[in-house]
Motif scaffolding. Structure first.
Motif, mmCIF file in Angstrom:
data_model
loop_
_atom_site.group_PDB
_atom_site.id
_atom_site.type_symbol
_atom_site.label_atom_id
_atom_site.label_comp_id
_atom_site.label_asym_id
_atom_site.label_seq_id
_atom_site.Cartn_x
_atom_site.Cartn_y
_atom_site.Cartn_z
ATOM 1 N N SER A 1 74.668 50.692 136.740
ATOM 2 C CA SER A 1 75.617 50.035 135.999
ATOM 3 C C SER A 1 76.763 49.550 136.966
ATOM 4 C CB SER A 1 76.081 50.740 135.124
ATOM 5 O OG SER A 1 77.260 51.863 135.615
ATOM 6 N N TYR A 2 77.001 49.992 137.993
ATOM 7 C CA TYR A 2 78.181 49.607 139.079
ATOM 8 C C TYR A 2 77.561 49.857 140.529
ATOM 9 C CZ TYR A 2 82.254 49.180 141.700
ATOM 10 O OH TYR A 2 83.418 48.940 142.752
ATOM 11 N N ALA A 3 78.042 48.893 141.301
ATOM 12 C CA ALA A 3 77.769 49.565 142.680
ATOM 13 C C ALA A 3 78.821 48.911 143.654
ATOM 14 C CB ALA A 3 76.213 49.107 143.084
ATOM 15 N N ASP A 4 79.014 49.581 144.797
ATOM 16 C CA ASP A 4 79.849 48.745 145.599
ATOM 17 C C ASP A 4 79.330 49.163 147.012
ATOM 18 O OD1 ASP A 4 81.323 51.287 146.510
ATOM 19 O OD2 ASP A 4 82.584 50.767 144.611
ATOM 20 N N VAL A 5 79.518 48.170 148.242
ATOM 21 C CA VAL A 5 78.984 48.377 149.369
ATOM 22 C C VAL A 5 80.213 48.051 150.314
ATOM 23 C CG1 VAL A 5 77.897 46.340 149.723
ATOM 24 C CG2 VAL A 5 77.151 47.913 151.055
ATOM 25 N N ARG A 6 80.385 49.087 151.368
ATOM 26 C CA ARG A 6 81.490 48.710 152.365
ATOM 27 C C ARG A 6 80.875 48.658 153.830
ATOM 28 N NH1 ARG A 6 84.305 53.218 153.043
ATOM 29 N NH2 ARG A 6 83.109 54.358 151.443
ATOM 30 N N VAL A 7 81.389 47.698 154.423
ATOM 31 C CA VAL A 7 80.895 47.665 155.977
ATOM 32 C C VAL A 7 82.425 47.827 156.926
ATOM 33 C CG1 VAL A 7 80.150 46.373 157.850
ATOM 34 C CG2 VAL A 7 78.913 46.515 155.662
ATOM 35 N N SER A 8 82.317 48.802 157.655
ATOM 36 C CA SER A 8 83.485 48.902 158.403
ATOM 37 C C SER A 8 83.241 49.150 159.913
ATOM 38 C CB SER A 8 84.397 50.171 157.970
ATOM 39 O OG SER A 8 85.067 50.617 158.466
ATOM 40 N N ALA A 9 84.201 48.339 160.721
ATOM 41 C CA ALA A 9 84.280 48.839 162.344
ATOM 42 C C ALA A 9 85.622 49.229 162.632
ATOM 43 C CB ALA A 9 84.097 47.396 162.827
ATOM 44 N N ARG A 10 85.674 50.602 162.994
ATOM 45 C CA ARG A 10 86.999 51.233 163.079
ATOM 46 C C ARG A 10 87.247 51.796 164.516
ATOM 47 N NH1 ARG A 10 90.107 54.385 159.204
ATOM 48 N NH2 ARG A 10 91.365 56.162 160.285
ATOM 49 N N ARG A 11 88.145 51.293 164.989
ATOM 50 C CA ARG A 11 88.714 51.574 166.285
ATOM 51 C C ARG A 11 90.124 52.446 166.424
ATOM 52 N NH1 ARG A 11 89.148 47.593 171.669
ATOM 53 N NH2 ARG A 11 89.540 49.113 173.331
ATOM 54 N N GLN A 12 90.035 53.514 167.216
ATOM 55 C CA GLN A 12 91.268 54.169 167.360
ATOM 56 C C GLN A 12 91.360 54.431 169.042
ATOM 57 O OE1 GLN A 12 91.352 57.229 163.504
ATOM 58 N NE2 GLN A 12 90.646 58.067 165.408
ATOM 59 N N GLN A 13 92.784 54.414 169.371
ATOM 60 C CA GLN A 13 93.100 54.598 170.802
ATOM 61 C C GLN A 13 94.390 55.386 170.768
ATOM 62 O OE1 GLN A 13 95.162 51.695 173.814
ATOM 63 N NE2 GLN A 13 93.041 51.092 173.841
ATOM 64 N N ASN A 14 94.431 56.302 171.693
ATOM 65 C CA ASN A 14 95.529 57.104 172.034
ATOM 66 C C ASN A 14 95.724 57.305 173.479
ATOM 67 O OD1 ASN A 14 93.382 59.322 171.757
ATOM 68 N ND2 ASN A 14 95.178 60.546 172.996
ATOM 69 N N THR B 1 81.179 44.070 145.636
ATOM 70 C CA THR B 1 81.038 45.008 144.431
ATOM 71 C C THR B 1 80.270 44.389 143.480
ATOM 72 O OG1 THR B 1 82.619 44.119 142.898
ATOM 73 C CG2 THR B 1 83.434 45.914 144.460
ATOM 74 N N SER B 2 79.324 45.065 142.444
ATOM 75 C CA SER B 2 78.392 44.457 141.544
ATOM 76 C C SER B 2 79.279 43.573 140.470
ATOM 77 C CB SER B 2 77.793 45.514 140.873
ATOM 78 O OG SER B 2 78.530 46.383 140.207
ATOM 79 N N ASP B 3 80.658 43.696 140.589
ATOM 80 C CA ASP B 3 81.395 42.595 139.603
ATOM 81 C C ASP B 3 81.985 41.576 140.388
ATOM 82 O OD1 ASP B 3 83.400 43.994 140.662
ATOM 83 O OD2 ASP B 3 83.866 45.198 138.876
ATOM 84 N N ASN B 4 81.210 41.205 141.193
ATOM 85 C CA ASN B 4 81.380 39.757 141.836
ATOM 86 C C ASN B 4 82.532 39.735 142.747
ATOM 87 O OD1 ASN B 4 78.946 38.833 140.562
ATOM 88 N ND2 ASN B 4 80.110 38.380 138.889
ATOM 89 N N SER B 5 82.905 40.757 143.401
ATOM 90 C CA SER B 5 84.059 40.805 144.355
ATOM 91 C C SER B 5 83.596 40.772 145.970
ATOM 92 C CB SER B 5 85.108 41.711 144.030
ATOM 93 O OG SER B 5 85.669 41.635 142.822
ATOM 94 N N PHE B 6 84.066 40.040 146.705
ATOM 95 C CA PHE B 6 83.913 40.227 148.072
ATOM 96 C C PHE B 6 85.108 40.179 148.872
ATOM 97 C CE2 PHE B 6 82.772 38.343 152.163
ATOM 98 C CZ PHE B 6 82.105 39.285 152.833
ATOM 99 N N VAL B 7 85.823 41.131 149.421
ATOM 100 C CA VAL B 7 87.025 41.159 150.157
ATOM 101 C C VAL B 7 87.020 41.342 151.548
ATOM 102 C CG1 VAL B 7 88.343 41.102 148.058
ATOM 103 C CG2 VAL B 7 87.731 43.296 149.209
ATOM 104 N N VAL B 8 87.721 40.858 152.442
ATOM 105 C CA VAL B 8 87.669 41.139 153.893
ATOM 106 C C VAL B 8 88.997 41.510 154.283
ATOM 107 C CG1 VAL B 8 87.202 40.544 156.185
ATOM 108 C CG2 VAL B 8 85.560 39.645 154.182
#
Length: 539
Positions: free
Chosen positions: A61-74, A202-209
């Protein structure tokens, strides 16, 4: 003055190692950039559409999908040496599905259509399995949907574009400045950076970057008494982590401030031990932000109040909701607390949460009365009766967050901040209002119970106030309290000019644990007759 052979070898070896590490990490960063497409890349969008198509075909009834590139430096140093340089990255995709009122989640780092379709089917299977044991179906608060856009942290200098040797040089210079102060025995400094580039569909037509940056410079200075009978530390935690770029490191002026922090560490050695008792207590924002975090922000998370979050750092005394909402006297009438995710440079600033909800600023405590919890789409419907009663829409406050593509999103706090007072007092104005009391700058160790009700907090620097003036430094000090009584004793609050953002880079919650970054703004505040204890070491 000529260098000794030992000094020459030490400095030249450190420089060579730094240069080699910097070159290696630059190569690693370039490799990551080549491997991970930009968040808005059409190929990434196509993979996300595959996940949603499979989810819809599987009756989600609802779904969302996330793609992430995460970089950390110390980058970390001690005295004249580099103690560590790390640069890590992670890249992948996570899918969440809602089937028959139950959640499922699965993730993969294999970015092909077949792998994405398979992982979506795993999420669907998990949804169906969870429904068998779930007591009540998940109901989501409405959202406008159709959220489309891009958001980026307001940085001026990308910290990952600055060479490692340049960062090391800055840290070692700060260490050297602090080490010149007589009595200083050890200096440690470091920088920590994060960049996360993520897309959400998301399945309710959102696409955010979104592209999110976070930066934290810090230094810790230890002074030791000549007879080794005592040691004291001064940490630079009045320089808070921020959601901006490398300019924050430059603006922190570690090298310039290191001498002052070192002198304060040495002064603490000869400071007078505090006499236990009750004092008026003036807390600088660099100390008070942590008390806000532990005694206001955490207990007003709705999952804690409902008992869903219990094993990791406890539940909440702000419960049950129907007994406390609009009724609990949390503090004095001058205590006003809001949640938001848009303060400039704050750690919690975003364009949308991980359900594509655009956050809004909302009241948590108003004139001392608790009026609302932090919520997600799922949680908001649990308070539907209350919202309808007071005429508010049933909506999420945008508090859904996952630390990476491989973690499922859940309720995490936004920025939770005390609003400044109507009279524009600054720190010095408030000192002048104290006849007999104590002022604390910087946060320190703390202890709090599982319901966030009983607490004990320390600090970095403590000052005795008499007749409206600071008369000397104190040490071995912590303040104890019960949360509502403590906030109820707040009698004066600073104004807009004294407002300051503190923050936590790694606020942990959940099992498996996840880390969130959040800021807490506040002005200085004066509390009446707070219990002060002596924490000094005794033989």
């Amino acid at each position: 003055m000529p260098q000794s052979r030992r000094a020459f070898l030490k400095t030249s070896a450190a420089a060579a190692a730094t240069a080699a590490i910097g070159s290696h990490l630059l190569d690693a960063g370039e490799a990551l950039a080549a491997r991970a497409p930009s968040p808005g890349d059409p190929a990434i969008r196509a993979l996300m559409e595959v996940a949603l198509d499979v989810a819809k075909a599987g009756k989600a009834s609802y779904a969302d999908v996330r793609v992430s590139a995460r970089r950390q430096q110390n980058v970390s140093t001690r005295d004249k040496i580099v103690t560590g340089v790390g640069d890590t990255d992670t890249y992948g995709l996570g899918v969440r599905t809602l089937v028959d009122g139950a959640w499922g989640f699965a993730a993969t780092s294999t970015m092909t259509k077949d792998a994405v379709a398979n992982v979506t089917r795993l999420a669907l299977e998990q949804s169906r399995a969870n429904r068998a044991s779930q007591l009540r179906p998940v109901i989501l608060a409405p959202t406008p949907g159709n959220q489309v856009g891009e958001w980026k942290s307001p940085i001026r200098i990308d910290p990952f574009s600055v060479p490692i040797p340049e960062k090391v040089t800055l840290l070692l210079a700060a260490n050297e400045a602090a080490s010149k102060v007589k009595g200083v025995r050890q200096v440690q400094s470091q920088m920590f950076f994060l960049r996360e580039e993520k897309s959400l569909m998301t399945s309710d037509n959102s696409f955010v970057v979104q592209t999110i940056y976070r930066t934290q410079p810090s230094i810790s200075i230890t002074a030791v008494a000549p007879d080794f009978s005592d040691f004291q530390t001064r940490q630079s935690n009045d320089v808070a982590p921020m959601g901006i770029g490398y300019e924050h490191v430059l603006d922190a002026k570690l090298g310039e401030n290191a001498t002052r922090w070192a002198e304060e560490a040495v002064q603490k050695l000869s400071a007078k031990p505090v006499e236990p008792g009750r004092y008026d207590l003036l807390l600088h924002p660099s100390n008070l932000w942590l008390t806000v975090h532990e005694t206001i922000a955490h207990p007003t998370e709705l999952d804690r109040a409902l008992g869903y979050e219990a094993n990791y750092a406890g539940t909440s005394f702000v419960a049950p909701p129907d007994k406390v909402l609009g009724k609990l006297k949390f503090g004095s009438d001058i205590l006003n607390v809001v949640g938001d995710r848009d303060q400039h440079g704050s750690l919690g600033a975003i364009g949308w949460d991980d359900e594509a909800v655009k956050p809004v600023k909302f009241d948590i405590i108003k004139k001392g009365v608790f009026v609302d919890y932090q919520t997600t789409r799922e949680q908001a419907t649990m308070l539907a009766d209350y919202y309808r009663k007071i005429g508010k829409p049933v909506r999420s406050y945008g508090c859904s967050y996952a630390q990476s593509w491989s973690d499922v999103q859940f309720q995490r706090m936004p920025n939770v901040s005390i609003q400044p007072g109507t009279r524009d007092y600054v720190w010095e104005d408030m000192i002048a209002q104290v006849d007999k009391g104590i002022a604390i700058i910087g946060d320190g160790s703390f202890s709090i119970d599982q319901q966030r009700y009983n607490g004990q907090f320390a600090g970095q620097v403590f000052y005795e106030i008499k007749g409206g003036k600071i008369v000397g430094m104190l040490k071995d000090l912590a303040y104890q309290f019960k949360t509502p009584q403590f906030w109820g004793s707040m009698k004066v609050i600073g104004g807009p000019r004294s407002y300051h953002l503190g923050g936590a880079f790694g606020d942990a919650k959940g099992q498996p644990g996840q880390s969130n970054s959040v800021s807490h703004g506040c002005p200085p505040a004066l509390f009446s007759q707070v219990n002060i204890i002596n924490t000094g070491r005794r033989s």
